[in-house]
Design an enzyme around this catalytic site. Structure first.
Site, PDB file in Angstrom:
ATOM      1  CG  ASN A 181      -0.332   2.475   6.296  1.00 26.05           C
ATOM      2  OD1 ASN A 181       0.461   2.638   7.223  1.00 26.05           O
ATOM      3  ND2 ASN A 181      -0.227   3.145   5.146  1.00 26.05           N
ATOM      4  CG  LEU A 191       5.590  -0.831  -1.232  1.00 33.58           C
ATOM      5  CD1 LEU A 191       5.735  -1.018  -2.735  1.00 33.58           C
ATOM      6  CD2 LEU A 191       4.114  -0.793  -0.840  1.00 33.58           C
ATOM      7  CG  HIS A 218      -0.708   8.006   3.429  1.00 33.88           C
ATOM      8  ND1 HIS A 218       0.646   7.758   3.296  1.00 33.88           N
ATOM      9  CD2 HIS A 218      -0.997   8.989   2.547  1.00 33.88           C
ATOM     10  CE1 HIS A 218       1.139   8.551   2.362  1.00 33.88           C
ATOM     11  NE2 HIS A 218       0.168   9.318   1.892  1.00 33.88           N
ATOM     12  CG  ASN A 232       0.524   7.545  14.213  1.00 35.10           C
ATOM     13  OD1 ASN A 232      -0.647   7.881  14.305  1.00 35.10           O
ATOM     14  ND2 ASN A 232       1.418   8.252  13.544  1.00 35.10           N
TER      15      ASN A 232
HETATM   16  C1  GRF Z   1       2.968   9.227  10.218  1.00 34.87           C
HETATM   17  O1  GRF Z   1       2.794  10.495   9.632  1.00 34.87           O
HETATM   18  C2  GRF Z   1       2.248   8.188   9.426  1.00 34.87           C
HETATM   19  O2  GRF Z   1       1.069   8.640   8.850  1.00 34.87           O
HETATM   20  C3  GRF Z   1       3.248   7.864   8.338  1.00 34.87           C
HETATM   21  O3  GRF Z   1       4.487   7.894   8.993  1.00 34.87           O
HETATM   22  C4  GRF Z   1       4.418   8.773  10.116  1.00 34.87           C
HETATM   23  C5  GRF Z   1       4.850   8.009  11.330  1.00 34.87           C
HETATM   24  O4  GRF Z   1       4.946   8.816  12.470  1.00 34.87           O
HETATM   25  N1  GRF Z   1       2.920   6.621   7.712  1.00 34.87           N
HETATM   26  P1  GRF Z   1       5.207   8.142  13.881  1.00 34.87           P
HETATM   27  O5  GRF Z   1       6.450   7.260  13.715  1.00 34.87           O
HETATM   28  O6  GRF Z   1       4.014   7.345  14.247  1.00 34.87           O
HETATM   29  O7  GRF Z   1       5.476   9.271  14.821  1.00 34.87           O
END
Ligand code: GRF
Length: 205
Positions: A122, A107, A124, A14
């Site tokens: 964030n 957190l 999720h 991400n």
């Molecule tokens: C993603 O699924 C995100 O939604 C969650 O942790 C994961 C991170 O994946 N919070 P990456 O490290 O971005 O590949």
């Protein structure tokens, strides 16, 4: 042009999607903050030319933890405060306008959340408020959900509880692995879209 910073603990897919989308839209990725040495996200930052800082939450040489549970808990709280203060300093030094959590597996405390309120978001991998916390995709899969999804939200002091900015649905696929892949693709699309919108808005309001 607005300045994006990202906090990540692991893979960083991400993070990479956000950097590319921000740059394409004329914004700047100014910092990656990572709390885990050896995280792939740090390698991605180096490859992408994004400055990075490693902020450890672990006990340092000067902070031995004794056998007493209460003392150890207090020590953890102090280490968290110290780490969050270092993160805020790094974000301020980088001039971050917006801070995105992308797989940051901690957190954040009330002081940090208040400092960055309205500028801390964030992603999720569930349709919040369903399945907060870890293992969200597996939980939704195991529950037999026909439709899963991802949520981008502002961060508050809770676990995946802040005001929702956007959600995207993802259809259950034939296997958990295929579903996870579709979820991550949806994350990259939705997070990039929402973040670019927020970055575009910096300075307008
Ligand atoms: C993603 O699924 C995100 O939604 C969650 O942790 C994961 C991170 O994946 N919070 P990456 O490290 O971005 O590949």
């Amino acid at each position: 042009m607005a300045k994006l910073a990202v906090l990540a603990s692991g893979n960083g897919s991400n993070f990479e999607a956000l950097v590319q989308a921000a740059r394409t839209a004329g914004h700047e990725a100014v910092l990656l903050v990572c709390d885990r040495p050896g995280a792939l996200a740090l390698q991605r930052a180096a490859r992408l030319g994004v400055p990075s800082v490693l902020v450890s939450y672990s006990p340092g040489d000067s902070a031995p933890v004794d056998g007493d549970r209460a003392a150890a808990k207090g020590d953890r709280a102090i280490r968290r405060l110290a780490a969050e203060a270092r993160i805020t300093t790094a974000l301020e030094d980088a001039g971050a306008d917006l801070v995105a959590l992308a797989g940051f597996m901690r957190l954040l405390g009330p002081g940090f959340v208040a400092r960055w309120q309205g500028r801390l978001v964030n992603i999720h991998p569930s349709l919040l408020p369903a399945y907060p916390g870890t293992e969200a995709i597996r939980q939704a899969w195991d529950a037999g959900e026909p439709v899963l999804g991802v949520t981008v939200h502002y961060v508050d002091e809770g676990m995946d509880t802040g005001p929702v900015l956007a959600r995207a649905e993802v259809a259950r696929q034939a296997s958990l692995e295929a579903t996870e892949q579709a979820m991550h693709q949806a994350e990259h699309r939705l997070y990039a879209q929402v973040l670019v919108g927020l970055l575009d808005g910096v300075g307008l309001g």
